[in-house]
Scaffold this active site. Structure first.
Site, mmCIF file in Angstrom:
data_model
loop_
_atom_site.group_PDB
_atom_site.id
_atom_site.type_symbol
_atom_site.label_atom_id
_atom_site.label_comp_id
_atom_site.label_asym_id
_atom_site.label_seq_id
_atom_site.Cartn_x
_atom_site.Cartn_y
_atom_site.Cartn_z
ATOM 1 N N SER A 1 18.127 8.655 8.693
ATOM 2 C CA SER A 1 19.070 7.685 8.127
ATOM 3 C C SER A 1 20.443 8.324 8.050
ATOM 4 C CB SER A 1 18.614 7.290 6.719
ATOM 5 O OG SER A 1 19.602 6.549 6.043
ATOM 6 N N TYR B 1 14.928 8.556 -1.447
ATOM 7 C CA TYR B 1 15.158 8.172 -0.055
ATOM 8 C C TYR B 1 16.023 9.207 0.664
ATOM 9 C CZ TYR B 1 16.611 5.307 3.934
ATOM 10 O OH TYR B 1 16.862 4.834 5.204
#
Length: 254
Positions: free
Chosen positions: A139, A152
């Site tokens: 990401s 995350y």
């Protein structure tokens, strides 16, 4: 150039969103694809849409037994494994001090440990074919500090590091390991959080919009293909320039 004819690829989290689009493009490029996900109904529907070269298997990426079943079933169905896309994951949206320890651990287990187990499980099959490609979907949050992403962000930085380790250890086996770092992308998950597609709807990126699944998937398919035969250990940001730095808009003459 992104030809996957004769190759077999496993795509986790492939029932919908980015994973489903990656599976679609891989099939279009000539690959056999094993789609895995915990969303069985969506996964079966996606595989059915993609036709005879796609299969679906329900799969919890935190389970070693599930991973063994995925590898064994893929070998039985298609005769080999040439690529793995570790795409399955969950997101967070809490401040570090308010995110629970239990949820932090859950996110790391899915997003990072799941990638580790997948790599570990599939490596022997890739080696048996004389090499292959692993693409780990990290990401933009794995390239910079991003608020509200404690579990995350930590997991995606971990995926980035694990990718580097894999690239170093597996290079002589001709197994390439790369990470893709999407920015904000329009998927069912982000849509439910209020993200809108279209020009001007995401002004904090230089391109001024969110990405589309096909744009991220194209990068993944490139890394799976022989067009990327000398690419390993790379971090490919597909984020509209988000991670390059703050967006500053200039007006000519001022």
């Amino acid at each position: 150039m992104n030809d996957l004819t004769g190759k077999t690829v496993i795509v986790t989290g492939g029932a919908r969103g980015l994973g489903a689009e990656t599976a679609r493009q891989a099939v279009e490029a000539g690959a056999n694809v094993m789609i895995t996900d915990v969303l069985a109904d969506d996964g079966e529907a996606t595989a059915a849409r993609l036709g005879a070269r796609a299969r679906f298997l329900r799969h919890d990426v935190t389970s070693e037994e599930d991973w063994r079943q995925v590898a064994d079933t893929t070998l039985a169905e298609f005769g080999g494994v040439h690529g793995l896309v570790n795409n399955a994951g969950v997101a967070t949206g809490q401040l570090l001090e308010t995110e629970s320890v239990a949820y932090f651990r859950k996110v790391l287990d899915i997003n990072l440990t799941g990638v580790f187990i997948g790599m570990k499980t599939v490596i022997p099959a890739l080696r048996a074919n004389g090499g292959g490609s692993i693409v780990n979907v990290s990401s933009a949050a794995g390239l910079m500090g991003l608020a509200l992403t404690a579990g995350y962000g930590a997991s995606k930085w971990g995926v980035r590091g694990l990718t580097k380790i894999g690239a170093v250890e597996l290079g002589t086996d001709r197994i390439r390991v790369n990470s893709v770092h999407p920015g904000m992308t329009y998927t069912p998950m982000t849509a439910s959080a209020g993200i809108e597609r279209g020009e001007g709807n995401y002004p904090n990126t230089p391109m001024g919009r969110v990405g589309e699944p096909h744009e991220i998937a194209s990068a993944v398919v490139y890394l799976l293909s022989d067009a990327a035969s000398y690419v390993t250990g790379a971090e490919l940001a597909v984020d509209g320039g988000w991670t390059t730095g703050p967006t500053v808009r200039y007006v000519m003459g001022q």
